[in-house]
Enzyme design. Structure first.
Site, PDB file in Angstrom:
ATOM      1  CE  LYS A 111      -4.337  -1.715   1.830  1.00  0.00           C
ATOM      2  NZ  LYS A 111      -5.349  -1.636   2.857  1.00  0.00           N
ATOM      3  CE  LYS A 194      -5.891  -7.711  -1.574  1.00  0.00           C
ATOM      4  NZ  LYS A 194      -5.879  -7.508  -0.177  1.00  0.00           N
ATOM      5  CE  LYS A 197     -14.447  -3.232  -0.338  1.00  0.00           C
ATOM      6  NZ  LYS A 197     -14.752  -2.805   1.013  1.00  0.00           N
TER       7      LYS A 197
HETATM    8  P1  TYM Z   1     -11.224  -5.819   3.721  1.00  0.00           P
HETATM    9  O1  TYM Z   1     -12.281  -4.801   3.898  1.00  0.00           O
HETATM   10  O2  TYM Z   1     -10.139  -5.565   2.741  1.00  0.00           O
HETATM   11  O3  TYM Z   1     -11.870  -7.208   3.338  1.00  0.00           O
HETATM   12  C1  TYM Z   1     -12.927  -7.786   4.114  1.00  0.00           C
HETATM   13  C2  TYM Z   1     -12.767  -9.297   4.138  1.00  0.00           C
HETATM   14  O4  TYM Z   1     -12.688  -9.801   2.793  1.00  0.00           O
HETATM   15  C3  TYM Z   1     -11.509 -10.573   2.617  1.00  0.00           C
HETATM   16  N1  TYM Z   1     -11.014 -10.343   1.245  1.00  0.00           N
HETATM   17  C4  TYM Z   1     -10.823 -11.309   0.345  1.00  0.00           C
HETATM   18  N2  TYM Z   1     -10.979 -12.639   0.417  1.00  0.00           N
HETATM   19  C5  TYM Z   1     -10.702 -13.359  -0.704  1.00  0.00           C
HETATM   20  N3  TYM Z   1     -10.284 -12.802  -1.871  1.00  0.00           N
HETATM   21  C6  TYM Z   1     -10.111 -11.468  -1.980  1.00  0.00           C
HETATM   22  N4  TYM Z   1      -9.717 -10.935  -3.123  1.00  0.00           N
HETATM   23  C7  TYM Z   1     -10.374 -10.652  -0.844  1.00  0.00           C
HETATM   24  N5  TYM Z   1     -10.307  -9.321  -0.601  1.00  0.00           N
HETATM   25  C8  TYM Z   1     -10.698  -9.145   0.674  1.00  0.00           C
HETATM   26  C9  TYM Z   1     -10.534 -10.047   3.651  1.00  0.00           C
HETATM   27  O5  TYM Z   1      -9.553 -11.012   3.966  1.00  0.00           O
HETATM   28  C10 TYM Z   1     -11.453  -9.747   4.813  1.00  0.00           C
HETATM   29  O6  TYM Z   1     -11.709 -10.914   5.553  1.00  0.00           O
HETATM   30  N6  TYM Z   1      -8.175  -5.197   7.601  1.00  0.00           N
HETATM   31  C11 TYM Z   1      -9.419  -5.807   7.189  1.00  0.00           C
HETATM   32  C12 TYM Z   1     -10.615  -5.376   8.011  1.00  0.00           C
HETATM   33  C13 TYM Z   1     -10.407  -5.545   9.460  1.00  0.00           C
HETATM   34  C14 TYM Z   1     -10.500  -6.767  10.196  1.00  0.00           C
HETATM   35  C15 TYM Z   1     -10.228  -6.411  11.549  1.00  0.00           C
HETATM   36  C16 TYM Z   1     -10.785  -8.082   9.842  1.00  0.00           C
HETATM   37  C17 TYM Z   1     -10.104  -4.545  10.334  1.00  0.00           C
HETATM   38  N7  TYM Z   1      -9.998  -5.079  11.590  1.00  0.00           N
HETATM   39  C18 TYM Z   1     -10.242  -7.371  12.567  1.00  0.00           C
HETATM   40  C19 TYM Z   1     -10.787  -9.037  10.887  1.00  0.00           C
HETATM   41  C20 TYM Z   1     -10.528  -8.694  12.205  1.00  0.00           C
HETATM   42  C21 TYM Z   1      -9.689  -5.409   5.750  1.00  0.00           C
HETATM   43  O7  TYM Z   1      -9.208  -4.417   5.263  1.00  0.00           O
HETATM   44  O8  TYM Z   1     -10.569  -6.205   5.129  1.00  0.00           O
END
Ligand code: TYM
Length: 327
Positions: A111, A194, A197
């Site tokens: 990032k 991957k 967004k």
């Molecule tokens: P975020 O918002 O990027 O994604 C939310 C969830 O979706 C999963 N994910 C994916 N899984 C498979 N293939 C993909 N291409 C893909 N893109 C995203 C992510 O692994 C996630 O489970 N940092 C986290 C949010 C967060 C969080 C936490 C999660 C903040 N605090 C505490 C668990 C526990 C995030 O940015 O997810």
């Protein structure tokens, strides 16, 4: 009863990777564990956000989660920034986190490299500490996430163990839970990265709010290779990604799909993936559009979630503050 925590950044809607890698399992898990699902808006702030859009997207994501089957009667749904405990605990944990460990996080490096004007906010570096706080605040033993969060989850466990070394029994050391398939859904346009967004190529990202026509178009124009063999293989990332997606959508193992579609053309196979996606995502989208305008209802859902989360977070923070010697 187990305690489960997980979150999702409320930016630009929810895509197929989020759904198959994470949200898909939430309706099942909410029946087995006390579940805390939150919109990680503080995490979203690590890169620039338009204030109005962030606010609108946050409420929108709640409607989409409900569309996906998350049930406010069973799970606590809330907005991270509405609970001060996340940032407070992040500070306590950050004081015990090594800078080197944060600098080695691959998501930070990726990032940071993508930021414009060479400005890399310290929030990007601190991101995994806030994530650890999100989890440890609720005493969660189970954290369902996609594969991209693995390193962050390992850091969370490390921090819990380290903290417990000084102050025994303070934190529950959580286990990550990754789905059997689709833990990493790739871009439809570039299957070596991957689905994300922030991808400027929107054709590579399938949003849950996309119309049936858009779903069909995006999947039919997914990048594949020039061969004809329909099997999962590292040399065939496009077909492997589509097989993986179909497996996530249908619940059928990849080997079974390979046997079934072995004789099909890529075009026919893509058609089958598109129809499965339409069948699964159509009802979710309908429910989402039904709830989207009901902002009072959505805000009530969030208020209830926040109250439940607050009670638990306050309990953890009282213990931590006492143990570390705050007056
Ligand atoms: P975020 O918002 O990027 O994604 C939310 C969830 O979706 C999963 N994910 C994916 N899984 C498979 N293939 C993909 N291409 C893909 N893109 C995203 C992510 O692994 C996630 O489970 N940092 C986290 C949010 C967060 C969080 C936490 C999660 C903040 N605090 C505490 C668990 C526990 C995030 O940015 O997810």
């Amino acid at each position: 009863m187990s305690v489960l925590v997980t979150g999702l950044q409320p930016t630009a809607g929810i895509h197929l990777g989020n759904y198959l890698g994470a949200v898909r399992s939430w309706p099942l898990l909410q029946q087995r564990a006390e579940s805390f699902f939150f919109l990680a808006d503080l995490h979203a702030l690590t890169v620039p956000q338009d204030p109005k859009q962030l606010r609108d997207n946050t409420l929108d994501c709640v409607a989409m989660l409900l569309g996906c089957g998350v049930d406010p009667e069973r799970a606590h749904i809330f907005v991270q920034s509405q609970l001060r405990g996340h940032t407070e605990l992040a500070w306590f944990l950050g004081c015990r986190t090594s800078l080197g460990q944060l600098e080695r996080m691959t998501q930070f490096k990726d990032k940071a490299a993508k930021q414009k004007d060479d400005f890399v906010g310290a929030g990007l570096l601190y991101y995994p500490v806030l994530m650890a706080a999100d989890i440890l605040l609720y005493g969660a033993n189970l954290v369902p996430v996609g594969e991209d969060q693995r390193q962050h989850l390992e850091l969370t466990r490390d921090l819990a163990v380290r903290f417990n070394g000084s102050y025994p029994g303070t934190f529950v050391v959580p286990e990550a839970f990754y789905p059997e398939n689709c833990a990493r859904v790739m871009s439809l346009q570039n299957p070596t990265v991957k689905m994300s967004k922030s991808d400027p190529n929107r054709a590579g990202v399938l949003f849950l709010s996309d119309s049936d026509g858009t779903i069909r178009k995006k999947i039919r124009s997914a990048v594949t290779d020039s061969g004809r063999e329909l099997r999962a293989d590292p040399t065939k990332p496009g077909i492997t990604n589509l097989l993986n997606i179909l497996s996530g959508l249908t619940g059928k193992p990849i080997a079974e799909l390979e046997r079934h579609y072995g004789g099909s053309s890529y075009g026919d196979f893509k058609g089958a993936v598109a129809e499965s996606a339409v069948a699964v995502l159509g009802p979710i989208r309908e429910k989402y559009f039904e709830l989207k305008g009901k902002s009072d209802f959505l805000r009530d859902v969030l208020a209830e979630g926040r109250n439940a989360a607050q009670a638990r977070a306050d309990g953890t923070l009282a213990i931590v503050r006492d143990r570390i010697g705050l007056l």
